[in-house]
Design an enzyme around this catalytic site. Sequence first.
Site, PDB file in Angstrom:
ATOM      1  N   SER A 571       0.840  -1.182   0.000  1.00 13.22           N
ATOM      2  CA  SER A 571       0.000   0.000   0.000  1.00 13.22           C
ATOM      3  C   SER A 571       0.884   1.245   0.000  1.00 13.22           C
ATOM      4  CB  SER A 571      -0.954  -0.055   1.191  1.00 13.22           C
ATOM      5  OG  SER A 571      -2.036   0.813   1.017  1.00 13.22           O
ATOM      6  N   ASP A 656     -10.080  -3.136  -5.141  1.00 14.87           N
ATOM      7  CA  ASP A 656      -9.454  -2.301  -4.110  1.00 14.87           C
ATOM      8  C   ASP A 656      -9.937  -0.856  -4.219  1.00 14.87           C
ATOM      9  OD1 ASP A 656      -7.778  -0.968  -2.349  1.00 14.87           O
ATOM     10  OD2 ASP A 656      -5.973  -2.042  -2.988  1.00 14.87           O
ATOM     11  N   HIS A 691      -8.491  -4.482  -1.087  1.00 13.76           N
ATOM     12  CA  HIS A 691      -7.222  -4.056  -0.509  1.00 13.76           C
ATOM     13  C   HIS A 691      -6.628  -5.123   0.400  1.00 13.76           C
ATOM     14  CE1 HIS A 691      -4.413  -0.780   0.200  1.00 13.76           C
ATOM     15  NE2 HIS A 691      -4.457  -1.006   1.500  1.00 13.76           N
TER      16      HIS A 691
END
Length: 748
Positions: A571, A656, A691
């Site tokens: 991320s 995501d 995610h």
Amino acid sequence: MAVSTKTEFNSPAPPPVPVAKKVKHEMELFGDVRIDNYYWLRDDSRSNPEVLSYLQAENAYTGFVMSGTKHFEDQIYAEIRGRIKEDDISAPVRKGPYYYYERTLEGKEYVQHCRRLVSPVEALPSVYDTMPVGPDAPHEHVILDENTKAQEHAYYSIGAFKVSPNHKLVAYAEDTKGDEIYTVYVIDVETGAPVGKPLVRVTSALEWVGDEAILYITMDEIHRSDKVWLHKLGTDQSSDSCLLHEKDDMFSVGLQASESKQFLFVESGSKNTSFIFYLDVSKPEGGLMVLTRRLDGISASASHRGNHFYIKRRSNEYYNSEILACPLDDVSTTTVLIPHRESGGVKIQELQLFSDHLVVYERENGLPKVTVYKLPAVGEPLTSLQGGQTVDFLDPVYMVDPLESQFSSSILRFSYSSLRTPSSVYDYDMSTGISVVKKIDTVLGNFDASKYITERKWVNASDGTQIPLSIVYRKDLVKLDGSDPLLLYGYGSYEICIDPGFKASRLSLLDRGFIYAIAHIRGGGEMGRQWYENGKLLKKRNTFTDFIACAEYLIETKFCSKEKLCIQGGSAGGLLIGAVLNMRPDLFKAAVTRVPFVDVVTTMLDPSIPLTTSEWEEWGDPRKEEFYFYMKSYSPVDNIKAQNYPKILVTAGLNDPRVMYSEPAKFVAKLRDMKTDDNELLFKCELGAGHFSKSGSDLRSSKKRPSYILLYSRLLTWFLPLAMCKADQVTFGKTAGITPRRDFSFSR
């Protein structure tokens, strides 16, 4: 020769290395022209056949490359499963007359939510409490079985599970796509029957308002939590009352209940500023009341006890926070209970209230600290608190997290783990100082914590700043002469602390002679608020140079060599990995990154993308020239060039909402086009996940393996000969699964 030809003829043809087509897309700002040949890979509908075809081609190529070591991936998968106790329960939480807990079952991917009566009900809470089991114990009641609910969905996740104050109803939030858009259901605890219609397209933030109403939050079109609603059971969602609409697109709203359960707090906040409203649960018709006002640069959170609100407040002047109290009937009059402390770098991170105690979670020299203060009786004057009692911990580096406790008791519950200590739940008696272990996560096989060494080192950054580095290794396997493989992890954003906790899956590396290290770089919150401030906006490059300094230190001190060093981040940590790969590709043998935020300038210029507007205070607003050129100087996609890169593995999730799948897709496509080496570059996009990778326990289904199985198996084949890939003397028990710990705060 004939046999060789026949073998080739019968073998399936390998898929070609995916090459994304180029479609020139020019973007000009401040006289600067950027060309993105892969802009076309962004499809907000996630349904464009050409885009999906490219992602499927990347998956097929990765699958083919990995197929040669499929047996080894199976081995890693089996041993990680085999460490986990399959039929297990969480540490029961006592709430009123019941113990609540989660149960995992053999061969099942998801948990059951259960409860039992406390027996005897009148027994006072104690650190020695044990939930009775067996034939004479109160009956176990399964409130909700996620396994049953998940059968009809490829993805399934429950983001909230809230029991009503009278223990008759449960409200839970369900996500069936991985896009973090939830549906809230209310059911009867005993029968499971639905109560009213579900609430649709909401967040997982919800709290009970008495026994007959719920407070919940919805999002706008860019996934920003912007409205707070009051829903009365038995009414239609369309008739719900909107209590707050935050129209500033740099702010989002959040929701929290006081430990006393008498008030709900609604926070509206940006990265630098937050202010609070409160709702009296006994008088919801009164609506939200202002507790703290909106003042730029001041951030606050709150709780309640007796006739006072307790407030943690941070400002530019008091950047490590202070704790205040104010009377319920005069919120403008405050008393400082614990002042801001600049010397020693003690940062107040969180407070937890009880009827007679205040618990403060702090950080000092980069480590968590828990301090307990005795409070005067309700009605007596509140003054500055002195002489708190500190909870002691044994490991040199560790992590501590608060857990749900009973407000009316003197029992503090928290979780503790370290790089060598499995996650443990403790009950701590704040009156006597006695602590009792309530549960230690079982690690099956021959795990022995004494075989592992954990260390803390300090690294000189390029500007002289000391960077903490947490390290773990198995003392009987490593040589510490530069020949050991090492995995270095980093994040460094959002003031998030990456504390050194335990992961049983990591043993598959450590038991093969790997060293594991965490670089606690600037941009995180480990060393206080200034640590964060010095790694964001126009100081963001400190995050990357700190990480490079840690890598160089590990090489210089012979923990590893360049040829034995792999780096990892996901991320916003994927931004870190992408940036340092462009800056110092010679320093690393390999890199792995999950859902990486790598197209920084383009994303932060587009307010229609989730998180963009709310994160201008984190990364900067590239609509301003100074920020544009600074961000462009490190944005990974914008800085790929014709040079050799190490081996790289990238993963993404199609659904995501935090980092669009197109960012890692573009990063990989451009790397394939420009890099000058023949090193492996693999990309795996999970087409049914978001995610947080796939849902469920992941480890229980051979069809739904978590992404780290792919990571570990590739990492080991990159660094160790296959003959050496067997873990040292590892034996395993029955296979099982766990639900991975996840951070559901909305950031990258």
